[in-house]
Write a protein that holds these residues in place. Structure first.
Motif, PDB file in Angstrom:
ATOM      1  N   HIS A 124     -78.528 -16.298  -1.561  1.00 64.01           N
ATOM      2  CA  HIS A 124     -77.944 -15.998  -0.209  1.00 64.01           C
ATOM      3  C   HIS A 124     -76.859 -16.839  -0.103  1.00 64.01           C
ATOM      4  CE1 HIS A 124     -81.649 -13.850   0.901  1.00 64.01           C
ATOM      5  NE2 HIS A 124     -82.428 -14.715   0.026  1.00 64.01           N
ATOM      6  N   LEU A 125     -75.767 -16.501   0.624  1.00 65.04           N
ATOM      7  CA  LEU A 125     -74.586 -17.584   0.992  1.00 65.04           C
ATOM      8  C   LEU A 125     -75.495 -18.177   2.264  1.00 65.04           C
ATOM      9  CD1 LEU A 125     -71.701 -17.969   0.583  1.00 65.04           C
ATOM     10  CD2 LEU A 125     -71.154 -16.491   2.530  1.00 65.04           C
ATOM     11  N   ALA A 126     -75.138 -19.556   2.283  1.00 72.15           N
ATOM     12  CA  ALA A 126     -75.664 -20.264   3.438  1.00 72.15           C
ATOM     13  C   ALA A 126     -74.658 -21.322   3.890  1.00 72.15           C
ATOM     14  CB  ALA A 126     -76.608 -21.327   2.830  1.00 72.15           C
ATOM     15  N   LEU A 127     -74.717 -21.642   5.302  1.00 73.03           N
ATOM     16  CA  LEU A 127     -73.794 -22.449   5.868  1.00 73.03           C
ATOM     17  C   LEU A 127     -74.699 -23.292   6.769  1.00 73.03           C
ATOM     18  CD1 LEU A 127     -72.171 -19.567   5.924  1.00 73.03           C
ATOM     19  CD2 LEU A 127     -70.444 -20.708   7.143  1.00 73.03           C
ATOM     20  N   GLU A 159     -83.443 -19.320  -1.495  1.00 74.46           N
ATOM     21  CA  GLU A 159     -84.456 -18.545  -0.491  1.00 74.46           C
ATOM     22  C   GLU A 159     -83.739 -19.256   0.870  1.00 74.46           C
ATOM     23  OE1 GLU A 159     -86.364 -16.456  -1.138  1.00 74.46           O
ATOM     24  OE2 GLU A 159     -86.341 -16.577  -3.405  1.00 74.46           O
ATOM     25  N   PHE A 160     -84.718 -19.655   1.647  1.00 73.88           N
ATOM     26  CA  PHE A 160     -84.206 -19.908   3.195  1.00 73.88           C
ATOM     27  C   PHE A 160     -84.999 -21.094   3.889  1.00 73.88           C
ATOM     28  CE2 PHE A 160     -84.694 -15.227   2.871  1.00 73.88           C
ATOM     29  CZ  PHE A 160     -83.406 -14.694   3.051  1.00 73.88           C
ATOM     30  N   PRO A 161     -84.713 -22.401   3.080  1.00 80.18           N
ATOM     31  CA  PRO A 161     -83.907 -22.659   2.103  1.00 80.18           C
ATOM     32  C   PRO A 161     -84.443 -22.558   0.762  1.00 80.18           C
ATOM     33  CG  PRO A 161     -84.648 -24.656   3.189  1.00 80.18           C
ATOM     34  CD  PRO A 161     -85.299 -23.545   4.082  1.00 80.18           C
ATOM     35  N   GLY A 162     -84.049 -22.808  -0.371  1.00 74.69           N
ATOM     36  CA  GLY A 162     -84.773 -22.845  -1.616  1.00 74.69           C
ATOM     37  C   GLY A 162     -83.782 -23.713  -2.505  1.00 74.69           C
ATOM     38  N   SER A 210     -84.298 -18.329 -12.435  1.00 78.69           N
ATOM     39  CA  SER A 210     -82.948 -19.010 -12.405  1.00 78.69           C
ATOM     40  C   SER A 210     -82.690 -19.524 -10.811  1.00 78.69           C
ATOM     41  CB  SER A 210     -81.966 -18.188 -12.677  1.00 78.69           C
ATOM     42  OG  SER A 210     -81.927 -16.982 -11.869  1.00 78.69           O
ATOM     43  N   ALA A 211     -83.688 -19.292 -10.207  1.00 77.62           N
ATOM     44  CA  ALA A 211     -83.373 -19.703  -8.608  1.00 77.62           C
ATOM     45  C   ALA A 211     -84.278 -20.863  -8.340  1.00 77.62           C
ATOM     46  CB  ALA A 211     -84.092 -18.553  -7.689  1.00 77.62           C
ATOM     47  N   GLU A 212     -84.770 -21.457  -9.463  1.00 78.08           N
ATOM     48  CA  GLU A 212     -85.442 -22.681  -9.449  1.00 78.08           C
ATOM     49  C   GLU A 212     -84.943 -23.802 -10.346  1.00 78.08           C
ATOM     50  OE1 GLU A 212     -90.310 -21.709  -9.411  1.00 78.08           O
ATOM     51  OE2 GLU A 212     -89.278 -20.382 -10.973  1.00 78.08           O
ATOM     52  N   VAL A 213     -85.211 -25.161 -10.166  1.00 77.01           N
ATOM     53  CA  VAL A 213     -84.949 -26.311 -10.910  1.00 77.01           C
ATOM     54  C   VAL A 213     -86.021 -26.322 -11.985  1.00 77.01           C
ATOM     55  CG1 VAL A 213     -84.318 -28.589 -11.133  1.00 77.01           C
ATOM     56  CG2 VAL A 213     -83.531 -27.381  -9.084  1.00 77.01           C
ATOM     57  N   THR A 214     -85.688 -26.215 -13.349  1.00 75.83           N
ATOM     58  CA  THR A 214     -86.596 -26.105 -14.318  1.00 75.83           C
ATOM     59  C   THR A 214     -86.151 -26.794 -15.508  1.00 75.83           C
ATOM     60  OG1 THR A 214     -85.890 -24.272 -15.458  1.00 75.83           O
ATOM     61  CG2 THR A 214     -87.591 -23.832 -13.626  1.00 75.83           C
ATOM     62  N   THR A 215     -87.155 -27.514 -16.134  1.00 71.64           N
ATOM     63  CA  THR A 215     -86.587 -28.474 -17.496  1.00 71.64           C
ATOM     64  C   THR A 215     -85.844 -27.729 -18.247  1.00 71.64           C
ATOM     65  OG1 THR A 215     -88.685 -29.527 -17.055  1.00 71.64           O
ATOM     66  CG2 THR A 215     -87.416 -29.410 -19.273  1.00 71.64           C
ATOM     67  N   ALA A 216     -86.189 -26.324 -18.528  1.00 75.96           N
ATOM     68  CA  ALA A 216     -85.580 -25.352 -19.416  1.00 75.96           C
ATOM     69  C   ALA A 216     -84.136 -25.248 -18.820  1.00 75.96           C
ATOM     70  CB  ALA A 216     -86.339 -24.052 -19.909  1.00 75.96           C
ATOM     71  N   GLY A 217     -84.078 -24.893 -17.746  1.00 83.09           N
ATOM     72  CA  GLY A 217     -82.922 -24.522 -16.857  1.00 83.09           C
ATOM     73  C   GLY A 217     -81.944 -25.764 -17.054  1.00 83.09           C
ATOM     74  N   LYS A 258     -78.653 -12.478   5.069  1.00 90.94           N
ATOM     75  CA  LYS A 258     -79.993 -11.638   5.074  1.00 90.94           C
ATOM     76  C   LYS A 258     -79.909 -10.825   3.348  1.00 90.94           C
ATOM     77  CE  LYS A 258     -80.772 -10.518   9.622  1.00 90.94           C
ATOM     78  NZ  LYS A 258     -80.824  -9.229  10.768  1.00 90.94           N
ATOM     79  N   GLU A 259     -78.793 -10.416   3.080  1.00 92.19           N
ATOM     80  CA  GLU A 259     -78.648  -9.998   1.567  1.00 92.19           C
ATOM     81  C   GLU A 259     -78.514 -11.072   0.575  1.00 92.19           C
ATOM     82  OE1 GLU A 259     -75.735  -6.878  -0.741  1.00 92.19           O
ATOM     83  OE2 GLU A 259     -75.204  -7.447   1.367  1.00 92.19           O
ATOM     84  N   LYS A 260     -79.246 -10.621  -0.413  1.00 90.61           N
ATOM     85  CA  LYS A 260     -79.184 -11.567  -1.462  1.00 90.61           C
ATOM     86  C   LYS A 260     -78.218 -11.154  -2.712  1.00 90.61           C
ATOM     87  CE  LYS A 260     -82.668 -14.601  -3.877  1.00 90.61           C
ATOM     88  NZ  LYS A 260     -84.385 -14.717  -4.066  1.00 90.61           N
ATOM     89  N   PHE A 261     -77.455 -11.912  -3.252  1.00 89.14           N
ATOM     90  CA  PHE A 261     -76.390 -11.354  -4.532  1.00 89.14           C
ATOM     91  C   PHE A 261     -76.863 -11.787  -5.622  1.00 89.14           C
ATOM     92  CE2 PHE A 261     -74.518 -12.428  -0.413  1.00 89.14           C
ATOM     93  CZ  PHE A 261     -74.369 -10.976   0.014  1.00 89.14           C
ATOM     94  N   PRO A 262     -76.462 -10.981  -6.958  1.00 87.50           N
ATOM     95  CA  PRO A 262     -77.203 -11.362  -8.167  1.00 87.50           C
ATOM     96  C   PRO A 262     -76.335 -12.694  -8.829  1.00 87.50           C
ATOM     97  CG  PRO A 262     -75.599  -9.282  -8.068  1.00 87.50           C
ATOM     98  CD  PRO A 262     -75.908  -9.830  -6.639  1.00 87.50           C
TER      99      PRO A 262
END
Length: 591
Positions: free
Chosen positions: A146-149, A106-109, A454-461, A75-79
């Protein structure tokens, strides 16, 4: 490799010690720390806290059903930052039970899977031994997460055979409490002995051999004005079969020798408008390419090998025992032009002069592309060796031949390549910065965003990751789409963006897909996200995402500001009038 060290910046911040941010022993309520997809409790978690099957008196997490996209999330999001992940794992099926652990936006992202049981597609491997195994991995989170399994659906597990325990996530600090010097990013340059980058800005476009079915022939490269505004055309595709370049095969799904060079082009589609009488037995697209190059001597063509459909056998061909002979077969066919006629007889030099180099479009080394592709963990090193072998044999044939690759953009794809090594034999890398969303998506989203979080896939990233990985900026080309994807939406809130999808829009290519020229002519209102520089069109409940002239201009400016090598586009069929090609040309060549 030469490197430019930018000035060091002093940061007056005290270091901090490592911090445990997750410490889960699965001895309480799963709902305390974890949640299912959507993140709001509406999607159940397919996991249960059960008695340990091997250690009496202990409680562990068991996955009850394989899924896709993540099953349970913190539930917690980490930097974003550096972390250590430790855990115990037990897989009780014979192999590849499907246990996966990683991070997601995200859930998922946007996700980055740190470790999994499959032999490819994950930076780290965990094993199904029927016994508890302890693991300890360091990773860098490039976005807040988020940590995901999950138990991955594309595995041999059936549910009830994957267990996790003692999961600990540790946020890393520098640990010494002293002031530190922080270095700015290290930027690689082209070193002596490396293959050179392109001379001037590169304007590279894919020509598809099957594009004639959509009305695009080699002649259209001339009539659209593209021949005067491109530096390189990449011919898609050549197949890899039985550890060699497969040429002279006319069979659906295997080869298209008829279109390539066996059969005459209809008179109305030849470059000169006359009957295609061939060039000493060379017909088809390849003869038209030779004629086009005579009119435009500065225009180069390269053969592109693989692509999404024909990358299955790269892993075998790149093995040490096969590598040299595989490359030789490609050089013999596409560079020396020794190709079979319709009777299967190899005619020396028949196709000589058509191609000026090779583009490797392996999708993907050490990562799964199309279902059924052969994938090995050692693809990562074998890919580097394969590129070096291509450069060696190309230079032996004649120095100056081009060698390039097309690469995916997501972090997990980049993890399957030695970025600091592969650029050396290459003239450039075309980054496929598109297909971020498409007909497979369950909600509408951008196709090829330039900027974003930074959470998205982008051209610049994506380009930033290549540079940070050691690739000289001038050897990087930004990929742009000359096509778009369309959906029928369930809702049109937010002008249609981010909404549930109930079907694919009627396309001109396939269901849900169309070229830029077609989308431009469609009805609807155009919307633009000034932050991400993305564009879309909405007509009632029908939505199309694509790149228009302004989106291309934005990416051209990005290329110039970042001192990148140029632009690559898939593919010319979508820009029948040459409008986007002209946009790239004007932007990269005019001041």
């Amino acid at each position: 490799m030469k490197k430019l060290f930018l000035p060091l910046l002093l940061v007056a911040a005290f270091a901090h010690a490592d911090k445990v941010v997750v410490d889960e022993k699965f001895d309480g309520d799963l709902n305390t720390l974890w949640v299912g997809q959507n993140g709001d409790g509406t999607v159940p978690m397919n996991a249960t806290i059960v008695d340990d099957p091997l250690r009496p008196g202990n409680k562990v997490l068991r996955f009850d059903k394989p899924v896709f996209g993540g099953d349970i999330f913190t539930k917690e999001k980490f930097p974003e930052g550096k972390y250590k992940l430790t855990f115990d794992y037990l897989g009780t099926c014979k192999s590849n039970c499907g246990g996966v652990i990683g991070i997601t936006a995200e859930f998922p992202g946007r996700d980055y899977w740190v470790a999994g049981t499959a032999s490819s597609g994950f930076p780290e491997r965990i094993k199904d031994t029927g016994k508890w195994q302890s693991y300890d991995f360091d990773f860098k989170g490039r976005f807040d997460f988020h940590l995901a399994l999950e138990q991955w659906v594309q595995s041999n597990g059936a549910g009830g055979d994957v267990y996790f325990d003692n999961i600990k996530l540790i946020q890393k600090g520098d640990g010494d409490g002293k002031l530190k010097e922080a270095a700015a990013p290290v930027i690689a340059t082209v070193a002596a002995g490396d293959a050179p980058a392109g001379k001037g800005p590169q304007m590279v476009y894919y020509f598809t051999s099957w594009g004639n079915s959509r009305g695009y022939w080699v002649k259209n490269i001339e009539t659209s004005g593209t021949a005067d505004k491109a530096t390189v055309i990449q011919y898609a595709f050549g197949n890899v079969v039985d550890n060699k370049c497969s040429v002279g095969v006319e069979k659906e799904g295997v080869g298209s020798a008829g279109l390539d060079y066996w059969n005459p082009i209809p008179t109305e589609h030849t470059l000169d408008g006359k009957e295609d009488k061939g060039d000493n037995g060379l017909f088809g697209h390849w003869n038209q390419i030779k004629q086009l190059k005579k009119k435009h001597p500065n225009l180069k063509f390269v053969i592109s090998l693989g692509g999404w459909t024909w990358s299955k056998n790269f892993s075998d061909a790149a093995l040490p025992a096969n590598r040299e002979a595989f490359v030789k077969s490609c050089i013999d066919a596409y560079i020396k032009g020794n190709v079979p006629d319709k009777n299967g007889k190899v005619v020396p030099g028949l196709a000589a002069g058509v191609f000026d180099g090779v583009d490797i479009d392996w999708e993907y080394p050490a990562s799964q592309g199309a279902p059924g592709n052969i994938v090995r963990p050692e693809d990562k090193q074998n890919f580097t060796a394969l590129l070096n072998e291509f450069r060696k044999q190309l230079d032996a044939a004649k120095p100056g031949y081009l060698l390039t690759i097309a690469s995916g953009a997501p972090s997990n794809i980049l993890a399957g390549m030695e970025l600091d090594k592969i650029h050396k034999p290459l003239n450039w890398i075309s980054v496929m910065t598109y297909d971020f969303n498409g007909p497979w998506s369950n909600k509408s989203g951008h196709l090829a965003t330039l900027y974003g979080s930074s959470a998205e896939v982008t051209t610049a990233g994506a380009l930033k990751e290549f540079v940070e990985g050691g690739v000289p900026p001038q050897k990087l080309l930004v990929g742009v789409p000359f096509y778009g994807y369309g959906w029928v939406l369930s809702k049109t809130d937010n002008n249609g963006m981010g909404q549930p999808v109930k079907g694919k829009a009627k396309g001109t290519y396939d269901e849900g897909a169309a070229g830029y020229t077609d989308i431009k002519a469609m009805p609807g209102k155009v919307f633009r996200d000034e932050k991400s520089r993305a564009v879309w069109k909405l007509d009632g409940d029908v939505m199309w995402v694509y790149d228009d002239v302004q989106a291309i201009k934005d990416k051209v400016e990005f290329v110039k500001k970042q001192n990148l090598g140029g632009i690559m586009a898939w593919d010319l069929v979508g820009d029948t009038e040459g409008e986007l090609v002209d946009t790239v040309y004007q932007g990269l060549t005019k001041k």
